[in-house]
Write a protein that holds these residues in place. Structure first.
Motif, short mmCIF file in Angstrom:
data_model
loop_
_atom_site.label_atom_id
_atom_site.label_comp_id
_atom_site.label_asym_id
_atom_site.label_seq_id
_atom_site.Cartn_x
_atom_site.Cartn_y
_atom_site.Cartn_z
N VAL A 182 18.15 -48.93 -50.96
CA VAL A 182 18.39 -48.62 -52.33
C VAL A 182 18.25 -47.23 -52.45
O VAL A 182 19.31 -46.46 -53.19
CB VAL A 182 17.52 -49.49 -53.38
CG1 VAL A 182 17.72 -48.96 -54.62
CG2 VAL A 182 17.67 -50.93 -53.17
N ALA A 183 17.35 -46.59 -52.06
CA ALA A 183 17.29 -45.12 -52.26
C ALA A 183 18.24 -44.31 -51.69
O ALA A 183 18.79 -43.46 -52.18
CB ALA A 183 15.83 -44.52 -51.60
N GLU A 184 18.99 -44.90 -50.51
CA GLU A 184 19.76 -44.24 -49.75
C GLU A 184 20.91 -44.01 -50.53
O GLU A 184 21.74 -43.09 -50.72
CB GLU A 184 19.97 -44.61 -48.29
CG GLU A 184 19.10 -44.44 -47.29
CD GLU A 184 19.18 -45.24 -46.14
OE1 GLU A 184 20.15 -45.54 -45.82
OE2 GLU A 184 18.17 -45.45 -45.55
N ARG A 185 21.49 -45.58 -50.90
CA ARG A 185 22.59 -45.69 -51.99
C ARG A 185 22.47 -44.75 -52.98
O ARG A 185 23.59 -44.10 -53.35
CB ARG A 185 22.74 -47.25 -52.36
CG ARG A 185 23.37 -47.96 -51.62
CD ARG A 185 23.82 -49.36 -52.29
NE ARG A 185 22.87 -49.72 -53.16
CZ ARG A 185 22.04 -51.17 -53.17
NH1 ARG A 185 22.19 -51.57 -52.05
NH2 ARG A 185 21.11 -51.39 -54.19
N VAL A 186 21.34 -44.77 -53.84
CA VAL A 186 21.29 -43.72 -55.18
C VAL A 186 21.33 -42.42 -54.69
O VAL A 186 21.89 -41.67 -55.52
CB VAL A 186 19.96 -44.21 -55.84
CG1 VAL A 186 19.83 -43.32 -56.96
CG2 VAL A 186 19.92 -45.68 -56.23
N LYS A 187 20.77 -42.00 -53.62
CA LYS A 187 20.96 -40.44 -53.33
C LYS A 187 22.52 -40.25 -53.02
O LYS A 187 22.84 -39.03 -53.46
CB LYS A 187 20.12 -40.31 -52.23
CG LYS A 187 18.51 -40.04 -52.42
CD LYS A 187 17.66 -39.98 -51.13
CE LYS A 187 16.32 -39.91 -51.47
NZ LYS A 187 15.48 -39.91 -50.21
N ALA A 188 23.22 -41.05 -52.69
CA ALA A 188 24.58 -40.93 -52.15
C ALA A 188 25.37 -40.61 -53.49
O ALA A 188 26.01 -39.93 -53.88
CB ALA A 188 25.09 -41.79 -51.31
N LYS A 189 24.85 -41.74 -54.70
CA LYS A 189 25.63 -41.42 -55.92
C LYS A 189 25.33 -40.42 -56.55
O LYS A 189 26.05 -39.81 -57.24
CB LYS A 189 25.24 -42.81 -56.65
CG LYS A 189 25.73 -44.14 -56.03
CD LYS A 189 25.10 -45.33 -56.93
CE LYS A 189 25.88 -46.72 -56.18
NZ LYS A 189 25.13 -47.71 -56.79
N LEU A 190 24.18 -39.82 -56.31
CA LEU A 190 23.85 -38.63 -57.20
C LEU A 190 24.41 -37.36 -56.55
O LEU A 190 24.75 -36.44 -57.26
CB LEU A 190 22.19 -38.66 -57.12
CG LEU A 190 21.34 -39.15 -58.10
CD1 LEU A 190 19.80 -39.27 -57.71
CD2 LEU A 190 21.34 -38.55 -59.50
N ALA A 191 24.71 -37.38 -55.46
CA ALA A 191 25.36 -36.52 -54.43
C ALA A 191 26.98 -36.60 -54.55
O ALA A 191 27.32 -35.42 -55.11
CB ALA A 191 25.11 -36.38 -53.08
N ALA A 192 27.28 -37.65 -54.87
CA ALA A 192 28.93 -37.67 -55.01
C ALA A 192 29.53 -38.73 -56.13
O ALA A 192 30.60 -38.81 -56.26
CB ALA A 192 29.46 -38.33 -53.81
N GLY A 193 28.56 -39.10 -56.92
CA GLY A 193 29.24 -40.14 -57.83
C GLY A 193 29.67 -41.29 -57.33
O GLY A 193 29.35 -41.46 -56.11
N LEU A 194 30.24 -42.09 -57.92
CA LEU A 194 30.75 -43.55 -57.35
C LEU A 194 32.06 -43.31 -56.60
O LEU A 194 32.80 -42.92 -56.90
CB LEU A 194 30.90 -44.47 -58.58
CG LEU A 194 29.72 -44.95 -59.22
CD1 LEU A 194 30.28 -46.23 -60.40
CD2 LEU A 194 29.08 -45.79 -58.51
#
Length: 194
Positions: A182-194
């Protein structure tokens, strides 16, 4: 002495915690067999839910789904069962109308359960009802602000509706308690959006 129902149930819990999902499912299966023999009809659905959950974790969805559907026949008003089956179908894009209906019924049965409210919001989001989803997910987040997945879902819905700043706020809130995947997924969203 022979092992009893609670021994097998506990063994299932231990194996599940060790990510030994197939063995856990087998242990829950043994507990179920004993519960059946002893005529403990009221306990069956919760053991079936545990067994199905272990099977789902082991990527054996068809077996898990069959057990859940069987459980619902005997316990049609168990919110946890309805939510689990509905959410699992939703995530697989299977029979989305029925999935949403199950989750909606679960939510009516357990209106204060944040996880079920989250499932309902996620169902609305998946159906393209973004504004409704945001409202439902905000309710879920108020009920359980520390649940990372609820904050992540809220962030996704806010982002999709163009509310990028609020989305980032929700995703940051998710990171506070998020673990591993979950943390990895959320970090990716913070970096690049959806």
């Amino acid at each position: 002495p022979t092992a009893g129902l609670s021994d097998y149930s506990r063994l299932g819990d231990v194996l599940e915690a060790m990510d030994r999902h197939v063995e856990a499912a087998n242990a829950y299966g043994r507990a179920l067999a004993l519960a059946n023999q002893q005529g403990m009809k009221d306990d069956l659905w919760s053991l079936q839910l545990l067994q199905a959950s272990a099977l789902e974790e082991a990527n054996r969805w068809p077996e898990a789904k069959a057990i859940l559907q069987q459980a619902l026949v005997s316990a049609p008003d168990q919110a946890l069962l309805l939510n689990f089956l509905g959410y699992a179908k939703l995530e697989r894009g299977e029979d989305i109308d029925a999935a949403e209906a199950m989750i909606r019924k679960a939510s009516e049965l357990s209106p204060d359960d944040a996880s079920i409210t989250d499932s309902l919001g996620w169902a609305e989001f998946k159906r393209g009802k973004t504004d409704e989803a945001i409202e439902t997910l905000q309710r879920a987040a108020q009920k359980d602000p520390d649940q990372a997945e609820i904050q992540e879902h809220l962030g996704d819905a806010l982002y999709k509706s163009g509310r990028r700043f609020e989305a980032r706020f929700a995703w940051h809130a998710a990171l506070v308690t998020a673990e591993d995947k979950v943390a990895e997924r959320v970090k990716a969203k913070l970096a690049a959006g959806l």
